[in-house]
Enzyme design. Sequence first.
Site, PDB file in Angstrom:
ATOM      1  N   TYR A  66      73.130  25.345  55.176  1.00  0.00           N
ATOM      2  CA  TYR A  66      71.819  25.930  55.498  1.00  0.00           C
ATOM      3  C   TYR A  66      71.275  25.154  56.691  1.00  0.00           C
ATOM      4  CZ  TYR A  66      71.748  28.172  50.842  1.00  0.00           C
ATOM      5  OH  TYR A  66      72.021  28.928  49.730  1.00  0.00           O
ATOM      6  N   PRO A 104      66.218  35.754  50.374  1.00  0.00           N
ATOM      7  CA  PRO A 104      67.568  35.346  49.944  1.00  0.00           C
ATOM      8  C   PRO A 104      67.875  33.854  50.066  1.00  0.00           C
ATOM      9  CG  PRO A 104      67.662  36.473  52.052  1.00  0.00           C
ATOM     10  CD  PRO A 104      66.257  36.596  51.580  1.00  0.00           C
ATOM     11  N   LYS A 114      68.661  33.563  44.734  1.00  0.00           N
ATOM     12  CA  LYS A 114      68.191  33.701  43.345  1.00  0.00           C
ATOM     13  C   LYS A 114      68.180  35.140  42.827  1.00  0.00           C
ATOM     14  CE  LYS A 114      67.599  29.472  42.373  1.00  0.00           C
ATOM     15  NZ  LYS A 114      68.802  28.949  41.724  1.00  0.00           N
ATOM     16  N   TYR A 147      68.117  24.739  42.613  1.00  0.00           N
ATOM     17  CA  TYR A 147      69.239  25.498  43.191  1.00  0.00           C
ATOM     18  C   TYR A 147      70.265  25.864  42.130  1.00  0.00           C
ATOM     19  CZ  TYR A 147      72.510  27.024  46.807  1.00  0.00           C
ATOM     20  OH  TYR A 147      73.345  27.786  47.600  1.00  0.00           O
ATOM     21  N   HIS A 163      81.195  25.304  43.482  1.00  0.00           N
ATOM     22  CA  HIS A 163      80.700  24.407  44.535  1.00  0.00           C
ATOM     23  C   HIS A 163      79.854  23.303  43.908  1.00  0.00           C
ATOM     24  CE1 HIS A 163      81.145  27.069  48.376  1.00  0.00           C
ATOM     25  NE2 HIS A 163      82.231  27.084  47.619  1.00  0.00           N
TER      26      HIS A 163
HETATM   27  C1  PHB Z   1      75.626  34.832  50.707  1.00  0.00           C
HETATM   28  O1  PHB Z   1      76.761  34.354  50.563  1.00  0.00           O
HETATM   29  O2  PHB Z   1      75.477  36.010  51.048  1.00  0.00           O
HETATM   30  C2  PHB Z   1      74.447  33.975  50.492  1.00  0.00           C
HETATM   31  C3  PHB Z   1      74.622  32.680  50.025  1.00  0.00           C
HETATM   32  C4  PHB Z   1      73.552  31.865  49.827  1.00  0.00           C
HETATM   33  C5  PHB Z   1      72.271  32.317  50.078  1.00  0.00           C
HETATM   34  C6  PHB Z   1      72.078  33.620  50.509  1.00  0.00           C
HETATM   35  C7  PHB Z   1      73.165  34.449  50.720  1.00  0.00           C
HETATM   36  O3  PHB Z   1      71.218  31.497  49.890  1.00  0.00           O
END
Ligand code: PHB
Length: 393
Positions: A204, A296, A300, A388, A75
């Site tokens: 997000y 989460p 990380k 990130y 990505h």
């Molecule tokens: C996930 O795909 O479970 C996932 C992806 C990004 C995040 C947290 C969880 O920041």
Amino acid sequence: MGTQRTQVAIVGAGPSGLLLGHLLHNAGIDNLIIERQSGDYVLGRVRAGVLEQTTVDLLDEAGVGARMHREGLFHDGYDLTFGGARHRIDLHGLTGGKRVMVYGQTEITRDLMDARAAVGRPTVYEATDVAPHDFDRDAPTVTWRKDGAVHEVRCDFIAGCDGFHGVSRTSVPEGGVTTYEKVYPFGWLGLLSDTPPVSHELIYSNHERGFALCSMRSMTRSRYYVQCPLEDKVEDWSDAMFWDELRRRLDPATAATLVTGPSIEKSIAPLRSFVAEPMRFGRMFLAGDAAHIVPPTGAKGLNLAASDVRYLSRALIEFYAQKSSAGIDAYSARCLARIWKAERFSWWFTSLMHKFPETGAIGRKLQQAELDYLVQSRAASTVMAENYVGLPF
Ligand code: PHB
Ligand code: APR
């Protein structure tokens, strides 16, 4: 009592323990993994799946990256949604060509388990009463119970890779560990479904009803999350309720294209920031979730575990090959320098994106201003992007 001998006894067969075991194996260092659960149980846990380039590199170095490169998705960016619109963070453009790999943690665990089985290194599953001993002396041991018998392994070092609820950290005598902790006043309700992701990149979303995240495992399997009260029970959330809530927290254009379907898995996870210091106690080292937890947001957790394992594997290889304890002596400080930066980023991203009822209307206005600034200022976007994709070693 059955006694055996190894060089490194590893407690826990999560990603940390398995990856450490494989890197040590590749360097000719004997190791035994002792795990409390069954292999199937370990593989049943659904966790975040965004890998920094350095994590991808370490899996390649271990020789377990083939399927990841076939099935994983690179990505180049992700979207932030707020105020009814989507804004792209161009990770690739902002970081001079870096990107992240989306590949489920369950798949990494499976690849590592298969690689270990293929080379015949042993893992004891379903061990009870696992206990590390004498790590303050020259000859530590780990004991456990299995099939009604007590077993012991004598070793040079113990690696505590047994997660947040593990026994390694809590075996350190009173006063030997300092912990730092923040528990957030909400959880994440996650849903996995065999539906195409709503977007080809992650989204997000900051919304007045609470945070939402659109993620994926593949182009046919989606992973979605909504912020929920800590008291909620999974049983209270039907699939239909979840999809309705997710749609409401996305911008209208995205919500209109969301493809829904039955859930394969649904679970609620609490959010926590936690660090234990130091990470070395004589001949025992902590690595991964045993020493630290991040909320989460930003994914990380696994990347930090991989960074600990990178330092620990190199330190142990240096010890055996060159009779030098320089890497071992530096292990804790090196890990913690990276960990605290990732803790800071994860806490900041969590604070920016979630609904915090106690901060009230002014808290929300300040969040909106920061989000606006973030997507308008290249400097601010760059700070977010470089964290990130992962800070350099
Ligand atoms: C996930 O795909 O479970 C996932 C992806 C990004 C995040 C947290 C969880 O920041
Ligand atoms: N004895 C033996 N094994 C134990 C014990 C014990 N007393 N306690 C826990 N374990 C095992 C758990 O069953 C688990 O399989 O240790 C393993 C720890 O694995 P994880 O919790 O996955 O931790 P880690 O390997 O450090 O992986 C870190 O996992 O939680 C995510 O976000 C986190 O991505 C990060 C990654």
